[in-house]
Design a protein around this motif. Structure first.
Motif, PDB file in Angstrom:
ATOM      1  N   THR A 204     -33.864  42.585  42.885  1.00 42.65           N
ATOM      2  CA  THR A 204     -33.519  41.546  41.903  1.00 42.65           C
ATOM      3  C   THR A 204     -34.162  40.721  42.059  1.00 42.65           C
ATOM      4  O   THR A 204     -34.863  40.449  42.760  1.00 42.65           O
ATOM      5  CB  THR A 204     -32.193  41.461  42.526  1.00 42.65           C
ATOM      6  OG1 THR A 204     -32.052  40.800  43.660  1.00 42.65           O
ATOM      7  CG2 THR A 204     -31.381  41.974  42.461  1.00 42.65           C
ATOM      8  N   MET A 206     -35.610  37.333  40.400  1.00 44.35           N
ATOM      9  CA  MET A 206     -35.730  35.600  40.296  1.00 44.35           C
ATOM     10  C   MET A 206     -36.733  34.648  39.818  1.00 44.35           C
ATOM     11  O   MET A 206     -37.577  34.865  40.056  1.00 44.35           O
ATOM     12  CB  MET A 206     -34.651  35.284  40.783  1.00 44.35           C
ATOM     13  CG  MET A 206     -34.474  33.342  40.631  1.00 44.35           C
ATOM     14  SD  MET A 206     -33.422  32.745  39.381  1.00 44.35           S
ATOM     15  CE  MET A 206     -32.262  33.604  39.250  1.00 44.35           C
ATOM     16  N   ALA A 238     -31.388  39.085  38.581  1.00 41.49           N
ATOM     17  CA  ALA A 238     -31.066  38.426  39.433  1.00 41.49           C
ATOM     18  C   ALA A 238     -29.760  37.439  39.326  1.00 41.49           C
ATOM     19  O   ALA A 238     -28.518  38.364  39.657  1.00 41.49           O
ATOM     20  CB  ALA A 238     -31.339  37.705  41.226  1.00 41.49           C
ATOM     21  N   SER A 261     -27.303  34.198  43.821  1.00 34.17           N
ATOM     22  CA  SER A 261     -27.430  35.356  43.008  1.00 34.17           C
ATOM     23  C   SER A 261     -28.485  36.185  43.990  1.00 34.17           C
ATOM     24  O   SER A 261     -28.265  37.525  43.699  1.00 34.17           O
ATOM     25  CB  SER A 261     -28.535  35.015  41.667  1.00 34.17           C
ATOM     26  OG  SER A 261     -29.772  35.011  41.970  1.00 34.17           O
ATOM     27  N   PRO A 263     -31.967  36.201  45.336  1.00 34.41           N
ATOM     28  CA  PRO A 263     -32.734  37.784  44.275  1.00 34.41           C
ATOM     29  C   PRO A 263     -33.384  37.930  46.371  1.00 34.41           C
ATOM     30  O   PRO A 263     -33.616  37.502  46.906  1.00 34.41           O
ATOM     31  CB  PRO A 263     -33.652  36.345  43.689  1.00 34.41           C
ATOM     32  CG  PRO A 263     -33.121  35.149  44.482  1.00 34.41           C
ATOM     33  CD  PRO A 263     -31.528  35.558  44.295  1.00 34.41           C
ATOM     34  N   ASP A 264     -33.987  39.360  45.447  1.00 32.99           N
ATOM     35  CA  ASP A 264     -34.563  39.947  46.306  1.00 32.99           C
ATOM     36  C   ASP A 264     -35.894  39.137  46.965  1.00 32.99           C
ATOM     37  O   ASP A 264     -36.745  39.195  47.437  1.00 32.99           O
ATOM     38  CB  ASP A 264     -34.862  41.339  46.429  1.00 32.99           C
ATOM     39  CG  ASP A 264     -33.572  42.619  46.995  1.00 32.99           C
ATOM     40  OD1 ASP A 264     -33.136  41.984  47.506  1.00 32.99           O
ATOM     41  OD2 ASP A 264     -33.432  42.872  45.997  1.00 32.99           O
ATOM     42  N   THR A 297     -31.295  32.560  51.110  1.00 30.07           N
ATOM     43  CA  THR A 297     -32.142  34.283  49.982  1.00 30.07           C
ATOM     44  C   THR A 297     -32.906  34.728  50.549  1.00 30.07           C
ATOM     45  O   THR A 297     -33.606  34.716  51.705  1.00 30.07           O
ATOM     46  CB  THR A 297     -32.082  33.528  48.915  1.00 30.07           C
ATOM     47  OG1 THR A 297     -33.795  32.843  48.531  1.00 30.07           O
ATOM     48  CG2 THR A 297     -31.039  32.313  48.430  1.00 30.07           C
TER      49      THR A 297
END
Length: 334
Positions: A204, A206, A238, A261, A263-264, A297
């Motif tokens: 994902t 962002m 994300a 969210s 994000p990756d 995250t």
């Protein structure tokens, strides 16, 4: 001269006419002539936002107002006589001979008239002043590269890429750099191909814009700079929200919502970086590092953050996009 001599002379002149015609038949440019037949100016016909316009090839006095053109013109060693606010990284920024046209929201258009330009390259931020500029410099070729491509002509990503390519190829025609322009376009294609191949289709993404110490959300498809990239590369967002814009500072979405969210990958644009010592400016890296909500995250813990080139906000050139896409490809393959 006898009849045989006259015949030979006539034949030689006829052949010469055919040779000259063959040599000039493939040129896409035109040459204007003075009354006495002497060559004056070579021109090329290009298409801009308002139709077709004849432009001198390799003009001497160039005004560039379209921030997508700065890096290309600098790479080709094109001298400018006037320009708006330039990124600090640009070689033009230190040239005190370039008249300052100011910012688009409060331009000094009289500076353009003062340099008596041959060509004025309008686009993006200065497109609204096209008619005003034409009145100020009626003898100049005023080109508006802010060509609107119909929405049904393709996806947002396709439209972005087409716009970058068309601008570059048009500049190649004007400055007799067609081969160089084609290579720049090929470099963009390669960077897109590599970034596509590097993405696994699952992680994902962002994208955010940092401005004045705040973090704004650059939404998929519509977001400033990053939006069309979701379409180009098939990125999985994300976070998606209902109301989005292309605001230059990003949309107002809480840092907590961004963090939730998880994000990756985090892709970041530092809006203030090219503005120098702007009031309230904080380096994007510091803002991300000092945002407590983001620290857990995956993007931050795995150091999966990619920053757009620092001059991106003032230099949305084709080279800028190629550079960022190459950075994405490199990061995703590690």
């Amino acid at each position: 001269m006898d009849e045989v001599g006259k015949f030979k002379l006539s034949l030689m002149l006829t052949l010469l006419v055919f040779v000259l015609a063959a040599c000039g038949g493939t040129s896409e440019t035109k040459q204007e002539e003075n009354v006495d037949g002497a060559t004056k100016t070579e021109t090329v016909e290009i298409t801009d936002a308002h139709g077709t316009i004849e432009v001198p090839v390799n003009p001497e006095k160039v005004v560039a107002l379209d921030n997508r053109t700065f890096e290309t013109l600098a790479a080709w060693d094109i001298d400018l006589v006037a320009a708006p606010l330039l990124p600090a990284e640009s070689p033009y920024a230190s040239d005190k001979d370039i008249a300052d046209v100011g910012m688009h929201f409060e331009p000094n258009l009289e500076a353009i008239a003062g340099v008596d330009p041959d060509v004025v390259i309008v686009g993006q931020r200065f497109a609204d002043y096209y008619e005003d500029i034409k009145k100020l410099v009626p003898e100049a070729a005023v080109i508006d590269l802010n060509i609107e491509i119909p929405e049904d002509a393709g996806t947002p990503g396709e439209i972005l890429v087409k716009g970058l390519k068309d601008t570059t190829l048009t500049l190649g025609q004007i400055f007799d750099k067609n081969e160089d322009a084609a290579q720049i376009v090929a470099d963009l294609d390669k960077s897109i191909e590599d970034a596509k191949a590097a993405y696994n289709g699952e992680d994902t993404i962002m994208s955010v814009i940092v401005s004045g110490g705040d973090i704004g959300f650059s939404a998929p498809v519509t977001g400033r700079v990053f939006g069309p990239m979701y379409d180009i590369f098939g990125w999985v967002p994300a976070l998606e929200v209902e109301k989005t814009t292309g605001d230059h500072e990003g949309d107002e979405v809480s840092v907590e919502a961004i963090a939730e969210s998880n994000p990756d990958w985090l892709f970041v644009l530092d809006r203030d970086a090219p503005l120098g010592d702007a009031e309230g400016a904080v380096p994007a890296e510091d803002v991300i590092d000092n945002a407590p909500a983001l620290q857990k995250t995956t993007a931050v813990t795995e150091d999966q953050i990619v920053y757009a080139p620092k001059d991106t906000y003032l230099n949305e050139s084709i080279q800028t996009y190629s550079e960022f896409f190459n950075s994405v490809a490199e990061a995703l393959t590690k």
